[in-house]
Enzyme design. Structure first.
Site, PDB file in Angstrom:
ATOM      1  N   LYS A   1      35.469  52.442  50.070  1.00  0.00           N
ATOM      2  CA  LYS A   1      35.658  53.492  49.058  1.00  0.00           C
ATOM      3  C   LYS A   1      36.107  52.785  47.779  1.00  0.00           C
ATOM      4  O   LYS A   1      37.278  52.487  47.588  1.00  0.00           O
ATOM      5  CB  LYS A   1      36.735  54.479  49.524  1.00  0.00           C
TER       6      LYS A   1
ATOM      7  N   GLU B   1      47.549  45.159  48.922  1.00  0.00           N
ATOM      8  CA  GLU B   1      47.496  44.278  47.742  1.00  0.00           C
ATOM      9  C   GLU B   1      47.801  45.160  46.541  1.00  0.00           C
ATOM     10  O   GLU B   1      46.940  45.927  46.093  1.00  0.00           O
ATOM     11  CB  GLU B   1      46.100  43.665  47.603  1.00  0.00           C
TER      12      GLU B   1
ATOM     13  N   CYS C   1      46.184  42.438  38.329  1.00  0.00           N
ATOM     14  CA  CYS C   1      47.392  42.609  39.142  1.00  0.00           C
ATOM     15  C   CYS C   1      48.352  41.439  38.953  1.00  0.00           C
ATOM     16  O   CYS C   1      49.555  41.605  38.929  1.00  0.00           O
ATOM     17  CB  CYS C   1      47.015  42.740  40.604  1.00  0.00           C
TER      18      CYS C   1
ATOM     19  N   GLU D   1      54.682  47.698  35.391  1.00  0.00           N
ATOM     20  CA  GLU D   1      53.323  47.177  35.226  1.00  0.00           C
ATOM     21  C   GLU D   1      52.591  48.036  34.185  1.00  0.00           C
ATOM     22  O   GLU D   1      52.443  49.244  34.383  1.00  0.00           O
ATOM     23  CB  GLU D   1      52.564  47.228  36.554  1.00  0.00           C
TER      24      GLU D   1
HETATM   25  P1  NAD Z   1      44.886  53.087  42.133  1.00  0.00           P
HETATM   26  O1  NAD Z   1      46.015  52.930  43.061  1.00  0.00           O
HETATM   27  O2  NAD Z   1      44.891  54.174  41.156  1.00  0.00           O
HETATM   28  O3  NAD Z   1      43.510  53.251  42.938  1.00  0.00           O
HETATM   29  C1  NAD Z   1      43.095  52.296  43.899  1.00  0.00           C
HETATM   30  C2  NAD Z   1      42.146  52.968  44.860  1.00  0.00           C
HETATM   31  O4  NAD Z   1      42.864  53.952  45.600  1.00  0.00           O
HETATM   32  C3  NAD Z   1      40.976  53.703  44.194  1.00  0.00           C
HETATM   33  O5  NAD Z   1      39.810  53.530  44.968  1.00  0.00           O
HETATM   34  C4  NAD Z   1      41.438  55.144  44.229  1.00  0.00           C
HETATM   35  O6  NAD Z   1      40.379  56.074  44.206  1.00  0.00           O
HETATM   36  C5  NAD Z   1      42.159  55.175  45.556  1.00  0.00           C
HETATM   37  N1  NAD Z   1      43.107  56.269  45.719  1.00  0.00           N
HETATM   38  C6  NAD Z   1      43.758  56.969  44.752  1.00  0.00           C
HETATM   39  N2  NAD Z   1      44.552  57.916  45.315  1.00  0.00           N
HETATM   40  C7  NAD Z   1      44.406  57.795  46.647  1.00  0.00           C
HETATM   41  C8  NAD Z   1      44.976  58.454  47.767  1.00  0.00           C
HETATM   42  N3  NAD Z   1      45.851  59.450  47.614  1.00  0.00           N
HETATM   43  N4  NAD Z   1      44.628  58.058  49.003  1.00  0.00           N
HETATM   44  C9  NAD Z   1      43.759  57.035  49.168  1.00  0.00           C
HETATM   45  N5  NAD Z   1      43.172  56.383  48.168  1.00  0.00           N
HETATM   46  C10 NAD Z   1      43.494  56.753  46.911  1.00  0.00           C
HETATM   47  O7  NAD Z   1      44.711  51.669  41.421  1.00  0.00           O
HETATM   48  P2  NAD Z   1      43.696  51.286  40.264  1.00  0.00           P
HETATM   49  O8  NAD Z   1      44.157  51.950  39.010  1.00  0.00           O
HETATM   50  O9  NAD Z   1      42.297  51.484  40.728  1.00  0.00           O
HETATM   51  O10 NAD Z   1      43.908  49.713  40.175  1.00  0.00           O
HETATM   52  C11 NAD Z   1      44.946  49.150  39.450  1.00  0.00           C
HETATM   53  C12 NAD Z   1      46.064  48.726  40.370  1.00  0.00           C
HETATM   54  O11 NAD Z   1      45.556  47.851  41.365  1.00  0.00           O
HETATM   55  C13 NAD Z   1      47.125  47.954  39.633  1.00  0.00           C
HETATM   56  O12 NAD Z   1      48.399  48.364  40.063  1.00  0.00           O
HETATM   57  C14 NAD Z   1      46.847  46.525  40.055  1.00  0.00           C
HETATM   58  O13 NAD Z   1      47.955  45.670  39.951  1.00  0.00           O
HETATM   59  C15 NAD Z   1      46.374  46.706  41.459  1.00  0.00           C
HETATM   60  N6  NAD Z   1      45.587  45.555  41.907  1.00  0.00           N
HETATM   61  C16 NAD Z   1      46.139  44.682  42.825  1.00  0.00           C
HETATM   62  C17 NAD Z   1      45.433  43.559  43.230  1.00  0.00           C
HETATM   63  C18 NAD Z   1      46.028  42.570  44.213  1.00  0.00           C
HETATM   64  O14 NAD Z   1      45.288  41.710  44.683  1.00  0.00           O
HETATM   65  N7  NAD Z   1      47.303  42.624  44.529  1.00  0.00           N
HETATM   66  C19 NAD Z   1      44.149  43.319  42.725  1.00  0.00           C
HETATM   67  C20 NAD Z   1      43.620  44.227  41.805  1.00  0.00           C
HETATM   68  C21 NAD Z   1      44.350  45.338  41.406  1.00  0.00           C
END
Ligand code: NAD
Length: 505
Positions: free
Chosen positions: A184, A259, A293, A395
């Site tokens: 997803k 992550e 991230c 962040e």
């Molecule tokens: P997000 O948490 O908004 O979304 C991530 C994913 O989760 C998306 O696919 C989203 O549709 C899904 N999602 C949202 N609500 C959900 C729910 N209630 N249940 C299940 N899935 C749900 O994050 P984002 O804005 O897409 O990405 C940015 C974040 O990701 C930042 O905090 C960044 O630091 C982190 N990130 C971490 C890494 C790592 O390797 N540690 C790498 C890339 C990004």
């Protein structure tokens, strides 16, 4: 502008399937605010169908119980197809989420390398299983062996900042292990994940092994993370969503790898070479428009060199090539979407209100070529930031660098570690012994010495504290998708003899 990729449906059980509720989401180019295509908006019904397809594929054994050598052939074919389609995929990703095209092309190379690497890991798994010596259990009647095998059907939920690369960090090791997947991707940038399904299909990947359901977090992500048919959820995204996903998986007593976000520190000592250090500071804060991230978005500079260093940093930040991200040579594009733009701008306002000094940026860049549309924020540097300020602690996920100064090594380490996150950290100094000490002292999963951000699929990736747990990439990434099975064989020619034989009548 024409979409570089065809419109797609959900990819379930080896076929393109319209979402049950027939709904779609617009895809908007963040540089122009123009819609150029759409993606299917899956709901719980579609997620159920995808998990059912993956379960049927897994139980058939046609993937899960094959050799790693067999699976590697498909994975190498996918890697080659990604290379062949690199320019189309990169263009789709830039139009989907705004990163400069040179970065998107680089990401596609990394995607292909990652598939190739895990093809090798799949082959190595055959050898590991074949050569694992029996475990000495101290009883010669038993031969105890351990076999690593595919964990099961896995749910993979990924973010938008590296849309295809973050998906690949999960899909490639999961396939190598023999798992069947439901991916997803983020609704903000799903195009290249749908293209991955198309490439896997062309490569002949058996039906149901990889399923891709696009849609929103609440409508598609939440039912996936709570699905009892999964053996595991692997999540990359924000800490807030990660908490929800972990709780949903825990309710089913399923593991969830996390992550999450970060607020990593880069420490620059007084003996650093200024030109080199400034460039790594910029790369750590402005690469991928600061939406990383592991971004080293907190900069700690030794007090003795801070004024000259910041002057240099300001000049360099103001010379970054900001232009349409589809133009080769662009080094900063727009943020992914309007809500992210508003969030970043509200942090910039908070920085000003809290009394930090805006050194440069802070609003829309002045580059004439970008016109008046799009979610642009100029490279922004705040000096005089103190650890109580929100721009230091939280962040931001945009091109905003917060700078503080320090006088001693111990103070720098303490400031760096004073964070709810623990993903990465970096140190720049000409003194190798000092670098070693600081690297040892930083509380995080990744440390860069005399650089910031380089990432290789062969080495472990992941964090501590609110940055999550577990490790992706390298051999650690494969372990995420393996189950360890104990097989104990009774090898004695004698009867076990615990119960006395019945008395002769
Ligand atoms: P997000 O948490 O908004 O979304 C991530 C994913 O989760 C998306 O696919 C989203 O549709 C899904 N999602 C949202 N609500 C959900 C729910 N209630 N249940 C299940 N899935 C749900 O994050 P984002 O804005 O897409 O990405 C940015 C974040 O990701 C930042 O905090 C960044 O630091 C982190 N990130 C971490 C890494 C790592 O390797 N540690 C790498 C890339 C990004």
């Amino acid at each position: 502008m024409e979409a570089p990729v065809p419109p797609r449906q959900l990819y379930i059980g080896g076929a393109w399937v319209a979402p049950v509720k027939g709904q779609y989401m617009p895809v908007i180019n963040p540089a122009t605010e123009q819609q150029f295509t759409q993606i299917p908006a899956a709901t719980a019904e579609d997620v159920d169908a995808a998990v059912a397809a993956a379960t049927a594929a897994f139980r058939s054994g046609h993937w899960s119980r094959t050799t790693g050598e067999y699976r590697a052939k498909f994975m190498r074919a996918i890697a080659q197809k990604v290379r062949d389609a690199k320019s189309v995929l990169a263009r789709a990703e830039t139009m989907d989420m705004g990163k400069p095209i040179d970065e998107a092309e680089w990401d596609m190379d990394d995607v292909a390398t990652c598939f190739d690497y895990y093809a090798g890991q799949a082959e190595a798994l055959d050898a590991r299983n074949a050569s694992a010596p029996p475990i000495d259990v101290g009883m010669k009647e038993f031969e105890v062996r351990v076999k690593r095998e595919a964990l099961g059907v896995v749910g993979l939920i990924t973010p938008w900042n590296y849309p295809l690369l973050m998906a690949t960090w999960k899909v490639a090791p999961a396939l190598a292990a023999g798992c069947c997947c439901v991916l997803k991707p983020s609704e903000m940038a799903s195009l290249t994940c749908l293209e991955l399904a198309a490439l896997a299909h062309e490569a002949g990947l058996p039906a149901g092994v990889l399923n891709v359901v696009t849609g929103s977090g609440p409508d598609a992500g939440a039912p996936l993370s709570a699905h009892p048919g999964l053996a595991k959820v692997a999540f990359t995204g924000s800490a807030a969503t990660g908490r929800r996903v972990a709780l949903a998986a825990a309710a089913n007593i399923r593991p969830a790898s996390m992550e999450l976000g970060g607020k990593s520190a880069l420490i620059v000592f007084e003996d650093a070479e200024v030109d080199k250090a400034v460039e790594w500071c910029m790369f750590g804060a402005f690469w991928t428009n600061g939406q990383i991230c592991s971004s080293t978005s907190r900069l700690l500079v030794h007090e003795a060199v801070a004024p000259a260093f910041l002057e240099h940093l300001k000049r360099r930040a103001e010379s970054i090539n900001v232009c349409d991200p589809l133009t080769p040579g662009s080094r900063l594009g727009p943020l992914v979407c309007e809500s992210q733009y508003r969030k970043v701008m509200s942090y910039i306002e908070a920085g000003k209100a809290d009394g930090a000094t805006l050194l440069t940026g802070g609003g829309r860049p002045s580059a004439p070529s970008i016109g008046s549309a799009g979610y642009w924020v100029a490279p922004t540097v705040f000096a005089g930031v103190n650890p109580t300020m929100r721009i230091w602690k939280e962040e931001i996920f945009g091109p905003v660098l917060s700078v503080a100064t320090f006088t001693t090594e111990a103070e720098a380490v303490a400031l760096a570690n004073d964070s709810e996150f623990g993903l990465a950290g970096a140190v720049i100094s000409a003194d190798p012994e000092r670098c070693r000490r600081v690297a040892d002292a930083l509380e995080c999963g990744i440390v860069w010495v005399n650089c910031s951000q380089p990432c290789f699929c062969y080495a472990p990736w992941g964090g501590l504290k609110n940055s999550g747990h577990g490790r992706e990439l390298g051999e650690w990434g494969l372990e995420n998708f393996l189950s360890v099975k104990q097989v104990t064989k009774y090898v004695s020619p004698d009867i076990w003899g615990w119960y006395s034989p019945p008395a002769a009548k």
